[in-house]
Design a protein around this motif. Structure first.
Motif, PDB file in Angstrom:
ATOM      1  N   GLY A  91       0.809  -1.218   0.000  1.00 48.72           N
ATOM      2  CA  GLY A  91       0.000   0.000   0.000  1.00 48.72           C
ATOM      3  C   GLY A  91       0.835   1.257   0.000  1.00 48.72           C
ATOM      4  O   GLY A  91       0.498   2.244  -0.671  1.00 48.72           O
ATOM      5  N   ALA A  92       1.935   1.251   0.749  1.00 41.22           N
ATOM      6  CA  ALA A  92       2.797   2.428   0.801  1.00 41.22           C
ATOM      7  C   ALA A  92       3.468   2.675  -0.547  1.00 41.22           C
ATOM      8  O   ALA A  92       3.691   3.828  -0.934  1.00 41.22           O
ATOM      9  CB  ALA A  92       3.848   2.254   1.897  1.00 41.22           C
ATOM     10  N   LYS A  93       3.780   1.598  -1.259  1.00 43.05           N
ATOM     11  CA  LYS A  93       4.382   1.758  -2.592  1.00 43.05           C
ATOM     12  C   LYS A  93       3.387   2.448  -3.532  1.00 43.05           C
ATOM     13  O   LYS A  93       3.761   3.302  -4.337  1.00 43.05           O
ATOM     14  CB  LYS A  93       4.751   0.377  -3.142  1.00 43.05           C
ATOM     15  N   ILE A  94       2.128   2.083  -3.412  1.00 42.38           N
ATOM     16  CA  ILE A  94       1.100   2.714  -4.247  1.00 42.38           C
ATOM     17  C   ILE A  94       0.882   4.167  -3.831  1.00 42.38           C
ATOM     18  O   ILE A  94       0.770   5.060  -4.674  1.00 42.38           O
ATOM     19  CB  ILE A  94      -0.231   1.925  -4.132  1.00 42.38           C
ATOM     20  N   ALA A  95       0.832   4.405  -2.513  1.00 42.42           N
ATOM     21  CA  ALA A  95       0.553   5.753  -2.005  1.00 42.42           C
ATOM     22  C   ALA A  95       1.750   6.686  -2.126  1.00 42.42           C
ATOM     23  O   ALA A  95       1.589   7.917  -2.158  1.00 42.42           O
ATOM     24  CB  ALA A  95       0.108   5.672  -0.548  1.00 42.42           C
ATOM     25  N   GLY A  96       2.940   6.124  -2.158  1.00 42.38           N
ATOM     26  CA  GLY A  96       4.144   6.937  -2.239  1.00 42.38           C
ATOM     27  C   GLY A  96       4.703   7.355  -0.897  1.00 42.38           C
ATOM     28  O   GLY A  96       5.692   8.073  -0.833  1.00 42.38           O
ATOM     29  N   ALA A  97       4.079   6.896   0.197  1.00 43.05           N
ATOM     30  CA  ALA A  97       4.555   7.223   1.542  1.00 43.05           C
ATOM     31  C   ALA A  97       3.942   6.241   2.524  1.00 43.05           C
ATOM     32  O   ALA A  97       2.923   5.602   2.242  1.00 43.05           O
ATOM     33  CB  ALA A  97       4.187   8.654   1.919  1.00 43.05           C
ATOM     34  N   GLY A 146       9.786 -16.630   3.539  1.00 46.83           N
ATOM     35  CA  GLY A 146       8.953 -16.237   2.407  1.00 46.83           C
ATOM     36  C   GLY A 146       8.228 -14.935   2.664  1.00 46.83           C
ATOM     37  O   GLY A 146       8.151 -14.066   1.777  1.00 46.83           O
ATOM     38  N   GLY A 147       7.693 -14.759   3.866  1.00 46.73           N
ATOM     39  CA  GLY A 147       6.995 -13.527   4.204  1.00 46.73           C
ATOM     40  C   GLY A 147       7.931 -12.324   4.181  1.00 46.73           C
ATOM     41  O   GLY A 147       7.570 -11.254   3.664  1.00 46.73           O
ATOM     42  N   ALA A 148       9.120 -12.499   4.741  1.00 39.37           N
ATOM     43  CA  ALA A 148      10.100 -11.414   4.716  1.00 39.37           C
ATOM     44  C   ALA A 148      10.493 -11.063   3.283  1.00 39.37           C
ATOM     45  O   ALA A 148      10.637  -9.886   2.931  1.00 39.37           O
ATOM     46  CB  ALA A 148      11.337 -11.808   5.526  1.00 39.37           C
ATOM     47  N   TRP A 149      10.641 -12.081   2.441  1.00 38.20           N
ATOM     48  CA  TRP A 149      10.993 -11.855   1.044  1.00 38.20           C
ATOM     49  C   TRP A 149       9.900 -11.076   0.325  1.00 38.20           C
ATOM     50  O   TRP A 149      10.186 -10.177  -0.476  1.00 38.20           O
ATOM     51  CB  TRP A 149      11.228 -13.186   0.355  1.00 38.20           C
ATOM     52  N   LEU A 150       8.649 -11.401   0.605  1.00 41.17           N
ATOM     53  CA  LEU A 150       7.545 -10.676  -0.022  1.00 41.17           C
ATOM     54  C   LEU A 150       7.557  -9.206   0.379  1.00 41.17           C
ATOM     55  O   LEU A 150       7.224  -8.326  -0.427  1.00 41.17           O
ATOM     56  CB  LEU A 150       6.205 -11.307   0.353  1.00 41.17           C
ATOM     57  N   GLY A 151       7.933  -8.932   1.631  1.00 39.41           N
ATOM     58  CA  GLY A 151       8.047  -7.546   2.066  1.00 39.41           C
ATOM     59  C   GLY A 151       9.107  -6.797   1.267  1.00 39.41           C
ATOM     60  O   GLY A 151       8.889  -5.654   0.840  1.00 39.41           O
ATOM     61  N   VAL A 152      10.243  -7.445   1.057  1.00 37.49           N
ATOM     62  CA  VAL A 152      11.313  -6.842   0.245  1.00 37.49           C
ATOM     63  C   VAL A 152      10.834  -6.654  -1.195  1.00 37.49           C
ATOM     64  O   VAL A 152      11.049  -5.601  -1.806  1.00 37.49           O
ATOM     65  CB  VAL A 152      12.576  -7.728   0.286  1.00 37.49           C
ATOM     66  N   LEU A 153      10.167  -7.661  -1.708  1.00 38.52           N
ATOM     67  CA  LEU A 153       9.699  -7.633  -3.084  1.00 38.52           C
ATOM     68  C   LEU A 153       8.669  -6.512  -3.291  1.00 38.52           C
ATOM     69  O   LEU A 153       8.666  -5.836  -4.316  1.00 38.52           O
ATOM     70  CB  LEU A 153       9.090  -8.989  -3.436  1.00 38.52           C
ATOM     71  N   ALA A 154       7.813  -6.325  -2.299  1.00 38.02           N
ATOM     72  CA  ALA A 154       6.802  -5.271  -2.405  1.00 38.02           C
ATOM     73  C   ALA A 154       7.426  -3.892  -2.515  1.00 38.02           C
ATOM     74  O   ALA A 154       6.906  -3.017  -3.225  1.00 38.02           O
ATOM     75  CB  ALA A 154       5.867  -5.330  -1.193  1.00 38.02           C
ATOM     76  N   VAL A 155       8.537  -3.696  -1.832  1.00 39.72           N
ATOM     77  CA  VAL A 155       9.196  -2.396  -1.847  1.00 39.72           C
ATOM     78  C   VAL A 155      10.039  -2.216  -3.108  1.00 39.72           C
ATOM     79  O   VAL A 155      10.046  -1.154  -3.737  1.00 39.72           O
ATOM     80  CB  VAL A 155      10.085  -2.240  -0.600  1.00 39.72           C
ATOM     81  N   ALA A 156      10.744  -3.290  -3.498  1.00 33.51           N
ATOM     82  CA  ALA A 156      11.724  -3.174  -4.572  1.00 33.51           C
ATOM     83  C   ALA A 156      11.176  -3.401  -5.966  1.00 33.51           C
ATOM     84  O   ALA A 156      11.743  -2.911  -6.948  1.00 33.51           O
ATOM     85  CB  ALA A 156      12.869  -4.147  -4.322  1.00 33.51           C
ATOM     86  N   ALA A 157      10.068  -4.164  -6.079  1.00 34.44           N
ATOM     87  CA  ALA A 157       9.576  -4.523  -7.410  1.00 34.44           C
ATOM     88  C   ALA A 157       8.939  -3.324  -8.109  1.00 34.44           C
ATOM     89  O   ALA A 157       8.352  -2.454  -7.463  1.00 34.44           O
ATOM     90  CB  ALA A 157       8.551  -5.643  -7.278  1.00 34.44           C
TER      91      ALA A 157
END
Length: 312
Positions: free
Chosen positions: A43-49, A301-312
């Motif tokens: 959500g933060a990636k979409i919102a920008g903050a 896996g959950g931690a990786w998804l968090g990284v992926l959400a920010v970096a992808a």
């Protein structure tokens, strides 16, 4: 070692706090923390903050409700006799906290603790409701209902062959989608995609944990999927759920929603899950290894998804 009066009894503030905290089975809080973190990242990636206040309140509320559900589960499994009859338990992973059975706290004290935690979760949720609106109420009601009805009679979803689905939703789609919505104000298809493997991974944890508990569950009338399918069927189901987690991410790559490098960790985690599936049928020591590997798959896996959400 299982909890004991010698280790946790006493009336000093420190002993009481330690006793109450450990009664909630905090080692499993990653199941509620990770999906909120992943949803917030999406959500933060979409919102920008990042709305840090919303994140903090959501995390506090979800963890309190999770803790309450853990304690309620102990109370209801005490009442139906499942935990008392569980001679095959693998502590601390299965068979409940053992606080009631070992005399550390009685069922009444555990029930009071569960209600207090539920009230605390509702209090955090109320503040969040005041900030974000009616959507909070919807997510909260569904989440609490799934958690409480998982073990509360006469519904007791865990004994009707749908408890695993309830856990997958309650620790997958619901908190991930809710965490994203709090940040960006919309239901994100990216959050839904990320919730699928998380829901599968936590359902796999439950299935692995139910295998050593199957005999006691069956005797208490709790017809979990593991009880219904038997050991071999449970192994097959476990493998299928782990495969579904990977396939969801592969689908995201094929649809262009995730980068190909996003599979860098999920693929070896699936191999680790396959090893765990094999060990599920290899006696008590194999079960212990399988449960630990399954927890590793979920956490990593959950931690990786968090990284992926920010970096992808």
């Amino acid at each position: 070692m299982e909890p004991s009066v010698a280790a946790l009894g006493g009336t000093s503030p420190g002993r009481i706090a330690k006793r109450l905290f450990l009664a909630t089975r905090p080692m499993f809080f990653t199941a509620s923390i990770l999906p909120v973190v992943v949803g917030t990242a999406v959500g933060a990636k979409i919102a920008g903050a990042v709305d840090w206040a919303a994140f903090g309140l959501a995390l506090a509320s979800v963890v309190c409700v999770h803790a309450a559900v853990n304690v309620f589960n102990d109370v209801f499994d005490f009442k139906n006799g499942a935990d008392a009859a569980n001679a095959q338990r693998i502590h601390p992973f299965t068979g409940g906290s053992r606080f009631i059975q070992n005399g550390v706290m009685n069922a009444g004290e555990m029930a009071v603790l569960a209600f207090a935690l539920l009230v605390a979760g509702a209090a955090f949720g109320t503040v969040l409701f005041a900030q974000k609106g009616a959507g909070v109420l919807l997510f909260g009601i569904v989440g609490v209902a799934l958690g409480i009805l998982y073990s509360m009679p006469p519904v007791a979803l865990s004994g009707r062959g749908v408890g695993e689905i309830a856990v997958g939703l309650g620790f997958g789609a619901l908190p991930v989608m809710g965490g994203a919505w709090l940040q960006c104000g919309m239901l994100s298809d990216q959050a839904l995609l990320f919730s699928l493997p998380l829901g599968c991974w936590i359902a796999a944890v439950l299935i692995a944990n139910e295998i050593p508990d199957a005999a006691a569950d069956a005797a208490a009338g709790k017809r979990t999927l593991v009880v219904r399918l038997g050991p071999r069927g449970a192994q097959i189901l476990y493998g299928a759920i782990q495969a579904a987690a990977l396939l969801a991410l592969v689908g995201g790559v094929l649809l262009g929603r995730l980068p190909a490098w996003g599979l860098a960790l999920p693929v070896p985690l699936f191999a680790l899950a396959g090893w765990a599936a094999w060990d599920l049928g290899r006696g008590r020591e194999g079960l212990i290894r399988a449960i630990k590997r399954t927890l590793t798959v979920h956490a990593a896996g959950g931690a990786w998804l968090g990284v992926l959400a920010v970096a992808a």
